[in-house]
Write a protein that holds these residues in place. Sequence first.
Motif, PDB file in Angstrom:
ATOM      1  N   VAL A 184     -11.754  37.910  -4.096  1.00 49.18           N
ATOM      2  CA  VAL A 184     -12.143  39.195  -4.778  1.00 49.18           C
ATOM      3  C   VAL A 184     -13.540  39.243  -5.287  1.00 49.18           C
ATOM      4  N   ASP A 185     -14.262  40.224  -5.025  1.00 46.77           N
ATOM      5  CA  ASP A 185     -15.702  40.100  -5.182  1.00 46.77           C
ATOM      6  C   ASP A 185     -15.892  41.410  -6.662  1.00 46.77           C
ATOM      7  N   THR A 186     -15.994  40.982  -7.671  1.00 48.06           N
ATOM      8  CA  THR A 186     -16.232  41.736  -8.748  1.00 48.06           C
ATOM      9  C   THR A 186     -17.183  42.748  -8.783  1.00 48.06           C
ATOM     10  N   ALA A 187     -18.422  42.221  -8.065  1.00 46.62           N
ATOM     11  CA  ALA A 187     -19.590  43.050  -7.943  1.00 46.62           C
ATOM     12  C   ALA A 187     -19.387  44.239  -7.221  1.00 46.62           C
ATOM     13  N   THR A 188     -18.368  44.118  -6.192  1.00 42.73           N
ATOM     14  CA  THR A 188     -18.375  45.259  -5.234  1.00 42.73           C
ATOM     15  C   THR A 188     -17.238  46.076  -5.389  1.00 42.73           C
ATOM     16  N   GLY A 189     -16.049  45.318  -6.056  1.00 40.26           N
ATOM     17  CA  GLY A 189     -14.545  45.727  -6.271  1.00 40.26           C
ATOM     18  C   GLY A 189     -13.862  45.751  -5.244  1.00 40.26           C
ATOM     19  N   VAL A 190     -14.234  44.898  -4.151  1.00 42.76           N
ATOM     20  CA  VAL A 190     -13.197  44.913  -3.074  1.00 42.76           C
ATOM     21  C   VAL A 190     -12.555  43.531  -3.153  1.00 42.76           C
ATOM     22  N   ILE A 191     -11.224  43.985  -2.903  1.00 47.82           N
ATOM     23  CA  ILE A 191     -10.121  42.974  -2.988  1.00 47.82           C
ATOM     24  C   ILE A 191      -9.563  42.658  -1.588  1.00 47.82           C
ATOM     25  N   GLU A 192      -9.536  41.391  -1.178  1.00 49.07           N
ATOM     26  CA  GLU A 192      -9.050  41.031   0.300  1.00 49.07           C
ATOM     27  C   GLU A 192      -7.679  40.428  -0.138  1.00 49.07           C
ATOM     28  N   ASP A 193      -6.609  40.890   0.739  1.00 50.68           N
ATOM     29  CA  ASP A 193      -5.464  39.895   0.598  1.00 50.68           C
ATOM     30  C   ASP A 193      -5.468  39.050   1.769  1.00 50.68           C
ATOM     31  N   VAL A 194      -5.974  37.988   1.967  1.00 51.81           N
ATOM     32  CA  VAL A 194      -6.091  37.011   2.787  1.00 51.81           C
ATOM     33  C   VAL A 194      -4.628  36.639   3.469  1.00 51.81           C
ATOM     34  N   THR A 195      -3.476  36.663   2.562  1.00 49.31           N
ATOM     35  CA  THR A 195      -2.116  36.531   3.118  1.00 49.31           C
ATOM     36  C   THR A 195      -1.698  37.775   4.264  1.00 49.31           C
ATOM     37  N   THR A 196      -2.119  38.976   3.673  1.00 49.14           N
ATOM     38  CA  THR A 196      -1.449  40.175   4.428  1.00 49.14           C
ATOM     39  C   THR A 196      -2.560  40.766   5.360  1.00 49.14           C
ATOM     40  N   GLY A 197      -3.872  40.531   5.062  1.00 51.79           N
ATOM     41  CA  GLY A 197      -4.926  41.026   5.812  1.00 51.79           C
ATOM     42  C   GLY A 197      -5.607  42.342   5.243  1.00 51.79           C
ATOM     43  N   GLU A 198      -4.786  42.952   4.210  1.00 49.10           N
ATOM     44  CA  GLU A 198      -5.183  44.178   3.529  1.00 49.10           C
ATOM     45  C   GLU A 198      -6.189  44.101   2.778  1.00 49.10           C
ATOM     46  N   THR A 199      -7.042  45.332   2.588  1.00 47.37           N
ATOM     47  CA  THR A 199      -8.111  45.213   1.667  1.00 47.37           C
ATOM     48  C   THR A 199      -7.995  46.493   0.707  1.00 47.37           C
ATOM     49  N   PHE A 200      -8.430  46.363  -0.535  1.00 42.37           N
ATOM     50  CA  PHE A 200      -8.249  47.083  -1.613  1.00 42.37           C
ATOM     51  C   PHE A 200      -9.621  47.190  -2.242  1.00 42.37           C
ATOM     52  N   HIS A 201      -9.785  48.450  -2.869  1.00 44.91           N
ATOM     53  CA  HIS A 201     -10.977  48.550  -3.388  1.00 44.91           C
ATOM     54  C   HIS A 201     -10.778  49.212  -4.977  1.00 44.91           C
ATOM     55  N   ALA A 202     -11.540  48.392  -5.833  1.00 43.68           N
ATOM     56  CA  ALA A 202     -11.251  48.822  -7.075  1.00 43.68           C
ATOM     57  C   ALA A 202     -12.753  49.389  -7.836  1.00 43.68           C
ATOM     58  N   GLN A 203     -12.935  50.131  -8.483  1.00 42.84           N
ATOM     59  CA  GLN A 203     -14.292  50.685  -9.140  1.00 42.84           C
ATOM     60  C   GLN A 203     -15.049  49.273  -9.515  1.00 42.84           C
ATOM     61  N   PRO A 204     -16.253  49.027  -8.965  1.00 41.05           N
ATOM     62  CA  PRO A 204     -16.693  47.840  -9.250  1.00 41.05           C
ATOM     63  C   PRO A 204     -17.061  47.696 -10.769  1.00 41.05           C
ATOM     64  N   LEU A 205     -17.208  46.430 -11.265  1.00 39.69           N
ATOM     65  CA  LEU A 205     -17.674  46.627 -12.778  1.00 39.69           C
ATOM     66  C   LEU A 205     -19.107  46.771 -12.928  1.00 39.69           C
ATOM     67  N   PRO A 206     -19.583  47.789 -13.916  1.00 44.80           N
ATOM     68  CA  PRO A 206     -20.953  48.098 -14.275  1.00 44.80           C
ATOM     69  C   PRO A 206     -21.789  46.733 -14.161  1.00 44.80           C
ATOM     70  N   GLY A 207     -23.025  47.043 -13.963  1.00 43.20           N
ATOM     71  CA  GLY A 207     -23.945  45.809 -14.052  1.00 43.20           C
ATOM     72  C   GLY A 207     -23.928  45.075 -15.420  1.00 43.20           C
TER      73      GLY A 207
END
Length: 162
Positions: A120-143
């Motif tokens: 998980v990268d909270t700066a970009t909102g990118v969430i990678e499920d390493v187990t399944t290979g799927e990627t999800f996108h959350a609204q990144p946290l404001p600065g």
Amino acid sequence: MKHEGKVWRYGDNIDTDVIIPARYLNTFDPKELASHCMADIDATFAPNVREGDIIVGGRNFGCGSSREHAPVAIKASGVPVVIAASFARIFYRNGINIGLPLLEIGADALKIHAGDKLRVDTATGVIEDVTTGETFHAQPLPGFVQDIAAAGGLIHYIKQKK
């Protein structure tokens, strides 16, 4: 900020009384709270959670009372970020106040399973499920929210600004 860990999966409407049951609210010591975190819904959580593990919840995670103890217990358990379909607003605000990043991903939360490994990268909102290979996108946290989290919470953030 980047985090990687195993998923602890919970459903919809996980309330603050389940996150930290009222009978343990006689302390505000974070480690003591962590030792009872999720006790009424998952007795295996507190003794088995590891630093860096990630909680994934369904809709309305953190509903119920406004107790700040709930996000404190989660953070003190070593969980660096909570991901959910949605959060109760007061829990969301309390999470920010204590420096616990929270990411909303809507229905995609259903695609993440207990035991999966997430990156998980909270700066970009990118969430990678390493187990399944799927990627999800959350609204990144404001600065400024990232700054609060990096400082360890709102009080530490304000002290640094003085």
